[in-house]
Design a protein around this motif. Structure first.
Motif, short mmCIF file in Angstrom:
data_model
loop_
_atom_site.label_atom_id
_atom_site.label_comp_id
_atom_site.label_asym_id
_atom_site.label_seq_id
_atom_site.Cartn_x
_atom_site.Cartn_y
_atom_site.Cartn_z
N ILE A 264 0.84 -1.21 0.00
CA ILE A 264 0.00 0.00 0.00
C ILE A 264 0.87 1.26 0.00
O ILE A 264 0.57 2.24 -0.67
CB ILE A 264 -0.94 0.01 1.22
N TYR A 265 1.98 1.20 0.74
CA TYR A 265 2.88 2.37 0.85
C TYR A 265 3.54 2.67 -0.49
O TYR A 265 3.59 3.83 -0.92
CB TYR A 265 3.92 2.11 1.93
N VAL A 266 4.05 1.63 -1.13
CA VAL A 266 4.72 1.83 -2.42
C VAL A 266 3.71 2.26 -3.48
O VAL A 266 3.98 3.15 -4.29
CB VAL A 266 5.44 0.54 -2.85
N PHE A 267 2.52 1.63 -3.45
CA PHE A 267 1.48 2.00 -4.42
C PHE A 267 1.09 3.46 -4.26
O PHE A 267 0.91 4.18 -5.25
CB PHE A 267 0.25 1.11 -4.25
N THR A 268 0.96 3.92 -3.02
CA THR A 268 0.60 5.32 -2.76
C THR A 268 1.62 6.26 -3.38
O THR A 268 1.27 7.24 -4.06
CB THR A 268 0.50 5.59 -1.25
N PHE A 269 2.91 5.97 -3.16
CA PHE A 269 3.98 6.80 -3.71
C PHE A 269 3.94 6.80 -5.24
O PHE A 269 3.99 7.86 -5.88
CB PHE A 269 5.33 6.28 -3.22
N LEU A 270 3.83 5.62 -5.84
CA LEU A 270 3.88 5.51 -7.30
C LEU A 270 2.61 6.05 -7.96
O LEU A 270 2.69 6.71 -9.00
CB LEU A 270 4.09 4.05 -7.70
N PHE A 271 1.44 5.79 -7.36
CA PHE A 271 0.20 6.29 -7.93
C PHE A 271 0.17 7.81 -7.92
O PHE A 271 -0.17 8.46 -8.93
CB PHE A 271 -1.01 5.74 -7.17
N MET A 272 0.53 8.41 -6.79
CA MET A 272 0.55 9.87 -6.72
C MET A 272 1.66 10.44 -7.60
O MET A 272 1.54 11.57 -8.10
CB MET A 272 0.71 10.33 -5.28
N GLY A 273 2.72 9.68 -7.81
CA GLY A 273 3.75 10.08 -8.77
C GLY A 273 3.20 10.15 -10.17
O GLY A 273 3.51 11.07 -10.94
N ALA A 274 2.33 9.19 -10.53
CA ALA A 274 1.69 9.21 -11.84
C ALA A 274 0.77 10.42 -11.98
O ALA A 274 0.73 11.08 -13.03
CB ALA A 274 0.90 7.92 -12.06
N VAL A 275 0.03 10.74 -10.92
CA VAL A 275 -0.85 11.92 -10.93
C VAL A 275 0.00 13.19 -11.10
O VAL A 275 -0.33 14.07 -11.89
CB VAL A 275 -1.68 12.00 -9.64
N ALA A 320 2.42 10.10 -0.33
CA ALA A 320 1.54 10.62 -1.38
C ALA A 320 2.01 12.01 -1.83
O ALA A 320 2.09 12.30 -3.03
CB ALA A 320 0.11 10.68 -0.87
N SER A 321 2.34 12.85 -0.88
CA SER A 321 2.77 14.22 -1.20
C SER A 321 4.12 14.22 -1.92
O SER A 321 4.30 14.94 -2.91
CB SER A 321 2.87 15.05 0.09
N ILE A 322 5.05 13.42 -1.41
CA ILE A 322 6.38 13.36 -2.02
C ILE A 322 6.28 12.82 -3.45
O ILE A 322 6.90 13.35 -4.37
CB ILE A 322 7.33 12.48 -1.18
N GLY A 323 5.50 11.75 -3.63
CA GLY A 323 5.35 11.17 -4.96
C GLY A 323 4.79 12.17 -5.96
O GLY A 323 5.30 12.30 -7.08
N PHE A 324 3.73 12.89 -5.56
CA PHE A 324 3.11 13.86 -6.46
C PHE A 324 4.10 14.95 -6.85
O PHE A 324 4.26 15.28 -8.03
CB PHE A 324 1.89 14.49 -5.77
N LEU A 325 4.77 15.53 -5.86
CA LEU A 325 5.68 16.65 -6.12
C LEU A 325 6.91 16.20 -6.90
O LEU A 325 7.31 16.82 -7.88
CB LEU A 325 6.10 17.29 -4.80
N LEU A 326 7.53 15.12 -6.46
CA LEU A 326 8.79 14.68 -7.04
C LEU A 326 8.64 14.33 -8.52
O LEU A 326 9.48 14.69 -9.35
CB LEU A 326 9.32 13.47 -6.27
N MET A 327 7.55 13.62 -8.87
CA MET A 327 7.40 13.13 -10.24
C MET A 327 6.72 14.13 -11.16
O MET A 327 6.58 13.86 -12.36
CB MET A 327 6.63 11.82 -10.23
#
Length: 407
Positions: A264-275, A320-327
């Motif tokens: 769930i943790y990795v999915f959250t990071f990657l999914f929000m990265g896609a967004v 979630a926040s890091i994934g969205f911003l970073l990607m």
């Protein structure tokens, strides 16, 4: 019949061909979901073959280094001689690699199978990026985002693949992804026909001749800007590799979770990265590419520093926040590089995207070794410093300055 004829006409430079963009984005999703199977299999392979973290890092190294080394080379070649039908051929290579991965009896066979998947990815990415460029019209940031969000969405599927397919079915469950590869081949045959038709009226030669040849001073500035961009991709890729490949183990060790729940943790990071990847392109079209790249790295830096020191619920919010911003700068970095060196669409895509894979590969091996030596927690604290390298973005020339170079 009239409708078909209209679709077959090459677009003008102001038209954005959304059907082609959505199809190539879908193919990118299918391609990268195949790659996502590999890190998704890590917990399964670790138990089945008794692999160390260093060996798991070596699997990622094999996949990503083949992609990173081959992508710029393929991009350089296809900038001179575009190869529309290389797209379905690349995914055919990935299909055979996935079949081998499902049936692999030992570590060496896994590496060989992964090599075929990496080769397919190396062929797909530069040519897929060229298709996005040809279909972009004036909205290059948006077009590249549609294309890249497909890839990042495919990568985000890794945790779901683990929880829903690989945990119940084991290693052999990877056999189902040969069907995904076959579906991608089918779509890419259609894309290749459209791509081949465009080259007569919208070829790379035409693009290349519109740009003024840079003088020595400008060439030096371009090289310096590309070097800075490389460092930024390095920082982003190493941090993303740490989260996507090893954070599941960190969650299991520190929060006492099962393999399925840790995903769930990795999915959250990657999914929000896609967004974030999707929104980054339109934001860059409006506010500038350099600005988006700057915010993309510096904004998540304090969050990354806090992440290793908080509890299981708060960490999901931060991921979630890091994934969205970073990607959000993923597709923007590609477009920025393509505008730095006009006419080298495949080369710049191969360099930046391939570099992301390559840096992720080196990072996976290095991080795996560091985890073996110093432990998960210490390594996660160390990599939290990487987004701070975003300060280097101030050294990049502004979008306006890049445009002035080629007027």
């Amino acid at each position: 019949m009239q409708k078909t004829n209209n679709k077959s006409k090459p677009p003008t430079t102001s038209q954005t061909v959304y059907p082609i963009l959505f199809i190539i984005g879908l193919c990118h999703l299918l391609n990268d979901s195949l790659q996502a199977v590999i890190p998704a299999m890590f917990p399964i392979l670790e138990k089945s073959f008794g692999l160390t973290f260093t060996q798991l890092g070596l699997i990622t190294f094999t996949l990503n280094m083949v992609s990173s080394v081959m992508q710029p080379l393929i991009g350089i070649y296809t900038d001179k001689r575009p190869m529309p039908y290389a797209l379905p051929l690349g995914l055919t290579s990935s299909m055979f690699g996935m079949l081998g991965l499902a049936l692999a009896p030992n570590f060496l066979t896994i590496l060989i199978s992964v090599l075929f998947i990496g080769l397919g990815s190396a062929i797909f990415h530069p040519e897929g990026s060229r298709v996005a460029y040809l279909a972009a019209g004036t909205r290059r940031g948006l077009a590249q985002s549609i294309y890249q969000v497909g890839g990042n969405s495919g990568q985000a599927l890794a945790p779901l693949i683990t929880a829903l397919v690989l945990v119940p079915l084991g290693q052999f469950g990877a056999i189902w992804f040969t069907l995904i590869a076959a579906l991608a081949v089918f779509f890419l045959i259609h894309i290749s026909k459209w791509y081949a038709a465009q080259m007569k009226a919208f070829s790379n030669n035409n693009i290349r001749h519109t740009a003024r040849k840079p003088d020595k001073k400008m060439s030096r500035s371009i090289k310096n800007a590309l070097i800075v961009l490389v460092f930024l991709v390095f920082a982003r890729s190493w941090y993303a590799a740490a989260i996507s490949n090893f954070y599941a183990f960190y969650a299991i060790e520190n929060y006492g979770l099962t393999i399925a729940k840790s995903q769930i943790y990795v999915f959250t990071f990657l999914f929000m990265g896609a967004v974030g990847t999707f929104f980054g392109g339109p934001l860059a079209d409006r506010f500038g590419k350099k600005n988006v790249i700057l915010i993309s790295l510096l904004a998540p830096a304090p969050l990354a520093l806090v992440l290793p020191h908080i509890g299981p619920v708060s960490s999901i919010i931060l991921l979630a926040s890091i994934g969205f911003l970073l990607m959000s700068s993923f597709s923007v970095s590609v477009v920025y590089a393509q505008e730095l060196v006009p006419g080298k669409i495949g080369t710049m895509s191969g360099l930046i995207v391939g570099l992301a894979f390559g840096m992720g590969a080196i990072g996976s091996v290095a991080l795996g070794s560091l985890i073996d030596l110093f432990g998960l927690t210490t390594t996660m604290i160390a990599i939290s410093l990487l987004p701070l390298l975003g300060i280097l973005t101030y050294l990049l020339p502004s979008d306006e300055k890049v445009r002035q170079w080629y007027k």
